[in-house]
Design an enzyme around this catalytic site. Structure first.
Site, short mmCIF file in Angstrom:
data_model
loop_
_atom_site.label_atom_id
_atom_site.label_comp_id
_atom_site.label_asym_id
_atom_site.label_seq_id
_atom_site.Cartn_x
_atom_site.Cartn_y
_atom_site.Cartn_z
CB ILE A 698 -0.99 0.19 1.38
CG1 ILE A 698 -0.25 0.01 2.39
CG2 ILE A 698 -1.80 -1.06 1.11
CD1 ILE A 698 -1.13 -0.07 3.68
N GLY A 699 2.17 1.08 0.09
CA GLY A 699 2.94 2.18 0.13
C GLY A 699 4.62 1.98 0.09
N GLY A 701 8.54 4.19 0.15
CA GLY A 701 9.29 5.56 0.63
C GLY A 701 10.68 5.18 1.36
CB SER A 703 10.23 4.99 6.49
OG SER A 703 8.98 5.27 6.04
N GLY A 704 10.86 2.66 4.13
CA GLY A 704 10.52 1.27 3.74
C GLY A 704 9.40 0.98 3.00
CB VAL A 706 3.61 0.44 4.19
CG1 VAL A 706 2.55 0.20 5.37
CG2 VAL A 706 4.71 1.43 5.15
CE LYS A 720 7.41 2.24 8.71
NZ LYS A 720 7.78 3.36 9.70
CG ASP A 818 9.83 13.53 9.36
OD1 ASP A 818 9.56 14.51 8.91
OD2 ASP A 818 9.94 12.51 8.79
#
Length: 991
Positions: A698-699, A701, A703-704, A706, A720, A818
């Site tokens: 589903i995503g 970026g 940070s990894g 997901v 994640k 962040d």
């Protein structure tokens, strides 16, 4: 004689007229070439008119010459208007609080040597500090603060300014050390160099030559070493602020010579030793703060003669008793001694001689009774004495202190009955007296405390029934009465407490049926260890945000209501009651077995040792037959499972070989993974790993990647995966995320369920948050329809509460680093959950400074001071949250394509605000156009929350509120419901 006078007058008028025309031309040309005036504040600067009538211009009334140009806070852009200095009569040039940029060189200011005052503060100037030429001998005030000037302080600053009284260079990016030549500025009154990126260095002893100094402000200046003895030479000094540095050694004895001092701020250093005896000489001292150091020794009786307004000695390692002489101070208003190692008894007459407002001696080793006269003058607002060894009773006089609003005396050895009048304190909003030995009943007078939001009286010996007057507490959010001796039935009217979030009644003797209200925000109910009877109400299943339910160890009967399946529970326990019937499917798993035992009539066909739910026969023969059948079935099932396992192993092996040939990556066998659980979960890692497929992605970026994974239990989780290959700091981010989320629990912070690690990957499994990130919703196609104003306010309050918990309730505090919409998740009920803690860091404790080696975060959300201090604290998060508020109100991103290159939303909103105040802008162009303006939206609330966002994004961190204050402001503003499309942008924000 008369003719001569007339001739002279004619010559003077002719000279004055031509001079004014020339000055007007110079000023107008400079403004046209160098400045952009977006708000048209300078519209009256027209050619041919008298400049003395122009906005921002001041003239000498006798000579009609221009002496001052003050364009502060005009929202001007452009570069330094050096041409203004071509007017030789100007003595005052102020361009502060604008958006000017570029450099300021020595050539630019060469013609400004006539100036007495030069103010370029709060702009965007860059480059080296300007090197002033030798002609600068008249300058009295130089303010270059809050820009982006860099480099070292030029040597000319110590030789040119013979008359300089004010030097403001704070909040820039200046490097080097504080130079010794500044000791030549012998006329200096204010010396403000705080918040710069100075190299590590000492405070020069030459500072002692500045005998006229009244203010030294040097926090965040990388100072180390000892405070010089020469500091005692500054006899006119009223404020000494050396906080937030790395100073070591003892406080010099010479500090006692500061006869005019009113405030000494030395907190957050590495100072050691005892307080100097000479402090007793400082009769003018108002505020003294040496918190968060390594000071030791007993406090001194010399404080007896001090006229203190605020005494803050918190966060040190003092030992010994507090002398009785401190209570004789007639002006003492705040006494802060928390987080130390004080021992002994407090003076009993403390507060008798002064208007004491704040009393905080928490987390020490005090013994004996609490001071009886702490509120003798009737001014005390906060009584904070938790984590000590106080004994005796709660003084009856405390019940007469009608100003009290905040009480925390938990974790002591206080005993006896609480005075009747104590329950009548109408201004109290937090009452925390748990973990003591109080006894007696809860008085009906508690109904007078109508402002009470948190009543924490657990772990005492209170008894009797709960008075019905408790239902008058309409703002009550936390009711924690656990581990007392309360009995009787709960008043039915508790169902009317609609603000209730947490209800803790465990380990008492309450009886009767459990009344359940609508309770729209209740998240936790613990009623275990009582004598409640009757059936479990199906209305519990209607509580929209309930996540924790414990009804164990009661006398409840009947079935488990099917409606409980509607809840999204992280914790559920009904063990040791008399519950009967079949376990409903959502709870019929091994995960919930410990929560179901102790109910002899509860049955399940899947959860031994619970009774099976199949029909029972009464004959022994039939029972034996059933046992044989079960035995055979078990054997066949086992054999079948073994065969199935073998087949699956063969199939997976073939599949892995096929994937390897095709270049697909295969997750290693489970045996190479290390599994750690942080919550009760009804699944294992293999259930998760099998679902990490592209179809569930589903995503992805920085940070990894997901994944959304729906498990066999029906539960959906978010997974994640951080890979060691290609990810910048997988170990650091992973450890930060785990260390942070594994130890905190809050409704507005995403829950980490478990983690797994292997040689080449790290897996983090979270609760699944249905609506995704605020960034996707707000800036997506459905932002206008899905996020109405009420939901936006709800999300803002929730996110603020999560950050406030990190900053104020975690020990040590945690900064997220962040904060942005993409890191705020929104569930199906539009409750915000702060997420992505890969950059989070715990704030340092004593003798440790959290200095970052590089700037992290997301462009548009990074606080401006972060770049030059490289030190992070809670105010960095406050800035990021302020940007989020601006996005919620305007619908704009932090950096939009329609904005000018490099422009961010903070600057954009500030400029729009100025236009609106001048009537040159329609309100609709500032607020999110996707909202339906024909409906009755709360315009005043929108503008006020916009102002809260601007307050949070103040360039100077000291001006930003804490997140706790932000929560209070947002909750207060959320109550406003008076729509008005013509409300001014400058509507007051009331806390």
């Amino acid at each position: 004689m008369t003719d001569r006078v007339l001739l002279l007058l004619l010559i003077y008028l002719t000279h004055s007229t031509s001079y004014s025309v020339d000055v007007g031309v110079v000023l107008h040309r400079t403004k046209t070439v160098h400045l952009i005036d977006p708000t048209a504040r300078l519209r009256d600067w027209t050619s041919g008119s008298n400049p003395c009538n122009w906005t921002g211009i001041e003239c000498d009334t006798a000579t009609a010459t221009v002496i001052s140009v003050d364009l502060s806070s005009f929202s001007l852009t452009g570069t330094f208007p050096s041409g203004f200095c071509d007017v030789p009569t100007i003595r005052f040039l102020a361009l502060g609080d604008n958006f000017l940029n570029g450099t300021v060189t020595s050539e630019d200011i060469a013609s400004c040597h006539y100036l007495h005052h030069l103010n370029l503060s709060i702009n965007n100037f860059v480059g080296q500090l300007p090197d002033f030429p030798v002609q600068f001998r008249q300058l009295l005030r130089l303010d270059l603060s809050q820009n982006n000037f860099s480099g070292v302080i030029p040597e000319s600053y110590g030789s040119r300014f013979k008359k300089l009284q004010v030097l403001n260079l704070f909040a820039n990016a200046i490097t080097g050390v504080i130079p010794t030549f500044l000791g030549n500025l012998t006329e200096l009154v204010e010396f403000n160099l705080a918040y710069n990126a100075f190299d590590v260095g000492k405070l020069p002893s030459e500072i002692g030559r500045l005998s006229k100094l009244e203010n030294i402000w040097l926090p965040f200046s990388n100072l180390v070493g000892e405070i010089p003895e020469a500091i005692g030479n500054l006899m006119k000094l009223t404020n000494l602020d050396l906080s937030d540095n790395g100073l070591t050694g003892t406080i010099p004895e010479s500090i006692g010579r500061l006869k005019s001092i009113k405030q000494i701020e030395l907190y957050r250093n590495n100072l050691s030793g005892s307080l100097p005896k000479s402090l007793g000489n400082l009769s003018s001292l108002l505020r003294f703060d040496v918190s968060e150091n390594a000071l030791s020794g007993r406090m001194l009786t010399e404080f007896a003669g001090l006229h203190l307004v605020s005494l803050g000695l918190n966060d040190n390692f003092f030992e010994g008793e507090i002398p009785g002489s401190i209570s004789s101070n007639p002006n003492l208003i705040e006494l802060k001694l928390f987080n130390n190692s004080f021992s002994g008894r407090l003076p009993q007459d403390l507060g008798r001689n002064s208007d004491l407002e704040l009393f905080d001696v928490s987390t020490n080793r005090f013994v004996g009774e609490l001071p009886v006269d702490i509120c003798h003058r009737g001014a005390l607002r906060s009584l904070i004495a938790f984590n000590n060894k106080f004994n005796g009773s709660l003084p009856a006089k405390y019940g007469e202190c009608n100003t009290l609003s905040y009480i925390r005396v938990q974790n002591n050895s206080l005993s006896g009955e609480v005075p009747e009048s104590f329950w009548k304190l109408s201004k109290v909003y937090r009452m925390e007296i748990c973990y003591n030995f109080f006894e007696g009943t809860l008085s009906p007078s508690i109904g007078t405390c109508r402002n009470l939001t948190q009543m924490l009286i657990s772990n005492n010996n209170f008894s009797g029934s709960l008075p019905a007057e408790i239902c008058n507490l309409s703002f009550l959010s936390v009711m924690d009465l656990n581990q007392n001796n309360f009995s009787g039935e709960l008043p039915r009217c508790v169902t009317s407490l609609t603000k209730l979030e947490k209800l803790g009644l465990q380990d008492n003797s309450f009886s009767g049926k459990i009344p359940i209200g609508s309770w729209p925000v209740v998240t936790e109910m613990n009623l275990s260890g009582n004598r409640f009877s009757g059936t479990i109400s199906s209305d519990i299943g209607k509580l929209p945000v309930l996540t924790y339910l414990d009804l164990s160890r009661n006398q409840l009967t009947g079935p488990i209501p099917q409606q409980l399946s509607n809840l999204k529970l992280n914790s559920f326990n009904i063990s040791y009651n008399d519950i009967s019937g079949r376990v409903p499917p959502p709870f019929d798993t091994s995960f919930y077995l410990p929560s179901l035992v102790g109910n002899p009539n509860l049955c399940s066909n899947h959860l031994p040792p619970l009774l099976p739910c199949s029909a029972r026969r009464t004959t022994d023969q039939f029972s034996k037959f059933i046992k044989h059948v079960l035995l055979i079935a078990t054997f066949l099932s086992t054999a079948g499972l073994v065969l199935l396992s073998v087949l699956c192993w063969i199939r997976n092996r073939r599949k892995n070989k096929k994937n390897l040939k095709s270049g697909k990556r295969v997750i290693k066998p489970r045996s190479v993974w290390k599994f750690t659980s942080f919550q009760k979960v009804g699944f294992n890692e293999s259930d998760v790993f099998d679902s990490l497929t592209e179809s569930n992605l589903i995503g992805s970026g920085g940070s990894g990647r997901v994944y959304r994974v729906t498990l066999k239990t029906g539960q959906t989780v978010a997974v994640k995966k951080l890979s060691a290959n290609g990810h910048k700091n997988p170990d650091v981010d992973f450890e930060s995320e785990v260390n942070t989320l594994s130890r905190i629990r809050h409704t507005n912070i995403v829950k980490l369920l478990f983690c797994s690690t292997s040689e080449d990957a790290r897996i983090l499994v979270y609760e699944y948050v249905e609506n995704g990130s605020l960034g996707d919703i707000l800036h997506g196609e459905k932002g206008g329809t899905l996020l109405d104003w009420e939901r936006r306010v709800k999300i803002a309050v929730g996110a603020a509460q999560g950050l406030a918990y990190l900053h104020h309730d975690c020990v040590p505090p945690i900064v997220h680093r962040d904060v942005k919409p993409n890191n705020i998740l929104v569930n199906v009920d539009f409750i915000a959950k702060v997420s992505d803690f890969g950059l989070a860091r715990m704030l340092p404790r004593v003798n440790d400074a959290r200095v970052m080696t590089n700037i992290v975060g997301s462009y548009g959300y990074i606080a401006p001071e972060y770049a030059y201090t490289m030190k992070v604290n809670e105010k960095s998060d406050v800035y990021g949250f302020g940007v989020v508020l601006l996005e919620l109100v305007t619908g704009k991103k932090a950096v939009e394509s329609e904005m000018e290159e490099g422009e961010e939303i903070v600057k954009w909103v500030t400029e729009k605000k100025a236009e609106l105040e001048k009537g040159g802008l329609d309100l609709g162009s500032l607020l999110d156009s996707r909202l339906n303006w024909s409906s009755t939206y709360d315009y005043e609330g929108m503008i006020k929350i916009l102002n809260v966002g601007l307050l949070c994004t103040s360039r100077f961190p000291m001006n930003r509120p804490t997140m706790r204050t932000v929560v209070d402001m947002l909750k207060n503003l959320a109550q406003v419901h008076s729509p008005s499309p013509h409300v001014p942008l400058t509507a007051d924000v009331k806390v």
